[in-house]
Enzyme design. Structure first.
Site: not given
Ligand code: MN
Length: 566
Positions: A68-69
């Site tokens: 996600e990051d």
């Protein structure tokens, strides 16, 4: 050993490789506090290690924010660290899309979604460890965000941990959320009880030898006697029930006795009661009748030395470990270990069925025992075969039956969204409207004004709600269509001075007005100075006709115009 130490000692192990991968991926990323982002995933992994979970879970803890990051594809995780790790990381990523803003009715759906998503319970373990670290560092976030996350923790994640029997984690999450949710009460509590805690503690320290002696008189050697201070959050809940009178709280600090066997638990209870009289109605046998979340212990409240009231909790080491770590504790059991005692019939509780499902599953796990692999398999549970929980872009959870499509989803949000739905995105990809949704899917409905449902939708929608709305909308659509197919006809009668090209001039004006002429008639008017033209036009649009009439009237030759709908 910390994860850092493990990674150093065994650089080629799954944990060692995940450690370096995560360090590289989060390289230069900073948290709001200015701290390196990597510390967050490292601490998450340390919490998981503390629960003594398996390598895959710990590796997933290290990698949980990489997709996600850092934009690392899920496939990369899979090829580097295997299917289990990739599955757990994906699950945690999906859980990250859910946001809870305190609507009671949605809380239950949310908890269900979390369990449904976590077909592998290790997903929840990672999420809980992640949340624990986020709560510990919450002071660095802006205030509205703090409130939202604290609320979500208190109402979703702490109860979830509790229901999984992870009291310790659940209690810590609650305590971390408490000052953000009830700042003034927290301050009051600290001021009011600070002294009380100290007094109670030193009193208990003093009577500890007496407790030990009492047990020894009955040939019981305790493994440990320690003190359990009541948590802020649960103390507050209890005070609310007792007129905020701290004197009525007997278990501000309790004595906890840990013994070898269940038999010793009851023997210890007898020994204690032989020395100090119990308060009536306060003996709770959670060994014979475990709490719905599996909690087992014996509690009693006695009038101790100097007439002071003392709560005592008695349990075995195994119960203690379970109490602290819940189902995570079962990783620790070796194959030789078996539990012979049966779970007593559970109290009828108000728990919803999914909790009971979970309990049954837990009971089965307790009963069957089995080795680590079987346990890993048992972790992969299918709680809600027949339900799907999809998420809106705002993070709301929509509960749907299995096989539901984006159209069902759209109608579930609002009938207008369903009616005007023209397309859908699942996890940011455009998909056909008959695509079957999966739990955790992030669904975005594309709408267009004045759109109407398609009859085809009836072939694939799953919910009665969508079906009914589509049918209603189709009926309205049909009546509009039929009006269109058999349009009303306007008859225009023009009285006009005859001239060359008369008809051509008039029909040209009508054509420019985009009015379709069905028929033209020019009845002969012998002896008249005027001709009459009768036109039938395929429109009932009054506005259009009026405009046309005005245009025609602007011609000097036109004497009179009448029109009527026929
Ligand atoms: Mn995280």
């Amino acid at each position: 050993m910390t994860i850092k130490e493990i990674a150093k000692r065994e650089p080629q192990s799954l944990i060692g490789r995940a450690f370096r991968f995560a360090e590289e991926a989060h390289h230069e990323q900073k948290r709001k506090s200015g701290e390196a982002y990597f510390n967050h995933v490292l601490e998450t992994a340390d919490v998981l290690n503390g629960l003594r979970l398996d390598e895959a879970t710990i590796a997933a803890g290290l990698l949980h924010d990489a997709v996600e990051d850092c934009g690392i594809p899920s496939e990369t995780i899979k090829s580097n660290f295997g299917e289990d790790v990739a599955f757990i990381v994906d699950g945690v990523t999906k859980l990250g899309h859910i946001k809870y803003r305190g609507e009671e009715t949605k809380a239950e759906n949310l908890r269900k979604l979390i369990l449904a998503l976590s077909q592998d319970l290790r997903v929840i373990f990672v999420k809980l460890a992640d949340r624990l670290n986020n709560m510990r560092t919450l002071q660095h976030l802006p205030s509205p965000k703090q409130k939202r996350i604290a609320l979500e923790t208190d109402e979703i994640y702490a109860p979830l941990a509790y229901r999984l029997g992870m009291q310790n984690l659940s209690g810590e999450l609650r305590d971390l959320a408490f000052p953000y949710l009830h700042p003034s009460e927290y301050k009051w509590l600290r001021e009011e009880t600070g002294e009380k805690y100290g007094e109670r503690r030193s009193y208990l320290e003093k009577i500890k030898p007496a407790v030990e002696r009492a047990l020894k008189d009955h040939n019981i050697t305790p493994l440990a006697i320690d003190f359990r201070a009541k948590r802020w959050s649960s103390l507050y809940q209890k005070l609310l029930r007792h007129d905020m009178d701290i004197e009525k709280i007997y278990d501000l600090i309790a004595i906890r006795i840990i013994v070898k066997t269940v038999g010793d638990c009851y023997a210890a209870l007898g020994a204690i009661h032989g020395h100090w009289p119990p308060l009536p109605g306060r003996i709770k046998d959670y060994i014979a009748m475990p709490k719905p979340n599996g909690y087992r212990s014996i509690h009693t409240t006695v009038i101790g030395p100097k007439e002071k009231i003392v709560e005592i909790q008695i349990r075995t080491e195994e119960m203690h470990n379970e109490d602290e770590n819940g189902i995570a504790a079962h990783w620790l059991y070796d194959q030789a270990h078996s539990r012979k005692e049966k779970m007593s019939p559970q109290k009828v509780t108000e728990e919803v069925s999914w909790v009971q499902q979970l309990r049954r599953w837990q009971a089965k796990l307790f009963g069957d025992r089995g080795n680590l692999n079987e346990f890993a398999d048992a972790m992969k549970v299918d709680f809600f075969k027949d339900r799907i929980f999809a998420v809106t872009p705002k993070g709301d959870v929509i509960d749907l039956p299995y096989g539901a499509t984006p159209v069902d989803f759209a109608y579930q949000i609002h009938s207008e969204i369903g009616d005007s739905c023209v397309g859908a995105k699942i996890n940011n990809k455009i998909v056909p409207l008959n695509t079957r949704l999966m739990s955790g899917d992030l669904v975005q409905i594309i709408t267009q004004k004045n759109k109407k449902p398609s009859e085809d939708w009836l072939k694939f929608v799953k919910t009665a709600n969508a079906r009914e709305h589509i049918k209603v909308a189709l009926k309205q659509k049909r009546s509009v269509v039929s009006a269109h197919q058999a349009p009303k006809i306007t008859e225009i009668k023009i009285t006009v001075k005859p001239h060359l090209g008369l008809l051509k001039d008039i029909t040209a004006v009508i054509a420019r007005s985009h009015i379709h002429i069905k028929s033209v008639e020019m009845p002969s008017q012998p002896g008249s100075r005027f001709s009459i033209i009768k036109l039938q036009c395929s429109t009932a649009d009054k506005e259009k006709i009026e405009k046309l009439v005005l245009k025609l009237k602007s011609s000097k030759e036109v004497k009179e115009i009448n029109y009527k709908l026929i």
